[in-house]
Design a protein around this motif. Sequence first.
Motif, PDB file in Angstrom:
ATOM      1  N   GLU A   1       0.845  -1.191   0.000  1.00  0.00           N
ATOM      2  CA  GLU A   1       0.000   0.000   0.000  1.00  0.00           C
ATOM      3  C   GLU A   1       0.884   1.247   0.000  1.00  0.00           C
ATOM      4  O   GLU A   1       1.751   1.405   0.853  1.00  0.00           O
ATOM      5  CB  GLU A   1      -0.927  -0.011   1.211  1.00  0.00           C
ATOM      6  N   ARG A   2       0.653   2.127  -0.964  1.00  0.00           N
ATOM      7  CA  ARG A   2       1.480   3.321  -1.151  1.00  0.00           C
ATOM      8  C   ARG A   2       0.889   4.503  -0.370  1.00  0.00           C
ATOM      9  O   ARG A   2       0.261   5.397  -0.925  1.00  0.00           O
ATOM     10  CB  ARG A   2       1.584   3.646  -2.643  1.00  0.00           C
TER      11      ARG A   2
ATOM     12  N   ARG B   1       2.002   7.878  -1.792  1.00  0.00           N
ATOM     13  CA  ARG B   1       1.264   8.404  -2.933  1.00  0.00           C
ATOM     14  C   ARG B   1      -0.129   8.882  -2.503  1.00  0.00           C
ATOM     15  O   ARG B   1      -0.621   9.914  -2.977  1.00  0.00           O
ATOM     16  CB  ARG B   1       1.107   7.331  -4.023  1.00  0.00           C
TER      17      ARG B   1
ATOM     18  N   HIS C   1       8.256   9.617  -6.365  1.00  0.00           N
ATOM     19  CA  HIS C   1       7.496   9.249  -7.565  1.00  0.00           C
ATOM     20  C   HIS C   1       8.428   9.076  -8.761  1.00  0.00           C
ATOM     21  O   HIS C   1       8.304   8.114  -9.532  1.00  0.00           O
ATOM     22  CB  HIS C   1       6.437  10.307  -7.875  1.00  0.00           C
TER      23      HIS C   1
ATOM     24  N   GLY D   1       8.230   5.199  -9.401  1.00  0.00           N
ATOM     25  CA  GLY D   1       7.117   4.983 -10.314  1.00  0.00           C
ATOM     26  C   GLY D   1       6.060   4.095  -9.701  1.00  0.00           C
ATOM     27  O   GLY D   1       5.517   4.392  -8.632  1.00  0.00           O
ATOM     28  N   ASP D   2       5.778   2.950 -10.342  1.00  0.00           N
ATOM     29  CA  ASP D   2       4.745   2.039  -9.836  1.00  0.00           C
ATOM     30  C   ASP D   2       5.287   1.057  -8.804  1.00  0.00           C
ATOM     31  O   ASP D   2       4.561   0.182  -8.333  1.00  0.00           O
ATOM     32  CB  ASP D   2       4.090   1.265 -10.989  1.00  0.00           C
ATOM     33  N   PHE D   3       6.576   1.168  -8.463  1.00  0.00           N
ATOM     34  CA  PHE D   3       7.189   0.346  -7.412  1.00  0.00           C
ATOM     35  C   PHE D   3       7.295  -1.126  -7.809  1.00  0.00           C
ATOM     36  O   PHE D   3       7.544  -1.988  -6.980  1.00  0.00           O
ATOM     37  CB  PHE D   3       6.387   0.464  -6.103  1.00  0.00           C
ATOM     38  N   LYS D   4       7.121  -1.424  -9.084  1.00  0.00           N
ATOM     39  CA  LYS D   4       7.021  -2.813  -9.534  1.00  0.00           C
ATOM     40  C   LYS D   4       8.313  -3.588  -9.314  1.00  0.00           C
ATOM     41  O   LYS D   4       8.286  -4.739  -8.853  1.00  0.00           O
ATOM     42  CB  LYS D   4       6.638  -2.845 -11.020  1.00  0.00           C
TER      43      LYS D   4
ATOM     44  N   SER E   1       8.719  -4.288  -5.701  1.00  0.00           N
ATOM     45  CA  SER E   1       7.643  -5.212  -5.327  1.00  0.00           C
ATOM     46  C   SER E   1       7.985  -6.649  -5.702  1.00  0.00           C
ATOM     47  O   SER E   1       7.759  -7.584  -4.922  1.00  0.00           O
ATOM     48  CB  SER E   1       6.331  -4.785  -5.998  1.00  0.00           C
TER      49      SER E   1
END
Length: 319
Positions: free
Chosen positions: A37-38, A41, A88, A92-95, A98
Amino acid sequence: MKRIPVLCLILISFFSCKNEDALENEISKIETNIVIERFDRAFATTKSDELGTLKKAFPFLFSKRTPDSIWINRMNDTIQKELHQATHDTFGDFKTVSNEIEALFQHLKYYDKAFSEPKVVTLTNFVKYREKLIVTDTIVLIAIDNYLGSNHEFYSGIPKYLAENMRPSQIVVDLAKAYSEKQIFQSQKRTLLDEMVFFGKQLYFKDKMIPFKTDAEKIGYRPDQLEFAKLNENVIWTEFVEKEMLYNTDSSLPARFIADAPFSKFYLELDSQTPGRLGQYIGWQIVRAYMKNNDVSLQQMLQTDAAEIFNKSNYKPPK
């Protein structure tokens, strides 16, 4: 006839690699329920009149003793906005991170059947680099503004030897370290050897939990620093032995050879060429030797006394 031992070594190495590949393939199939969970963001995009909704979504991050005005001021704080933009831009999307955390959790589940994936929450903490992570059985908090890259402008006032590991790739390394500390048992650390083996256990734990990371990343060295440690392992070990440091309880020794530092302190001319924490590196090699020469599980090793590990390791540095 002299070729036979060499051939045996090649065959042993080949089958060892095949076994490791098979194990990693098995671990990669373990199902995980990873939730990231971000909060960073969510906080960045929340307006002041929506604070109540955010507090309901993340109640564990809001102390009842902190008035809403503090949070609203933080929302409008210039530095906080710069931190949001920096995280950010970096993640980015933290992929990527993750995926690495998921791989860590797969390995934790393989070696510890009782392990259950915690919720992972990302946030910012104004670059309090001594407080990067909090790990409990149910939640992991990651202050990602501490991992923006070694040369980030926010880190200009932080010692370079510390900033070098403030990179996105070190998040999962620091997580693995935190989990190792929850599983390692060791009686009170009194001697330099106790300290060395304790951190050797941590690093061997990383060998098993994040094998997709390089040895340099696991210990937090640059590649050239790791190469120095490898090439000079025998010299370092000889210095420890001849100066009778191993069983010495002098409290200055951990600061010289275990703690984060720009270099190790042998009080020799070559000190400035050395990386810090060389005691950790040697402890790592001792634990690796112990695991190679003894039929024990990872969990058993983590509970074994430092002196026993050293005595049964048959550790001999390469010449």
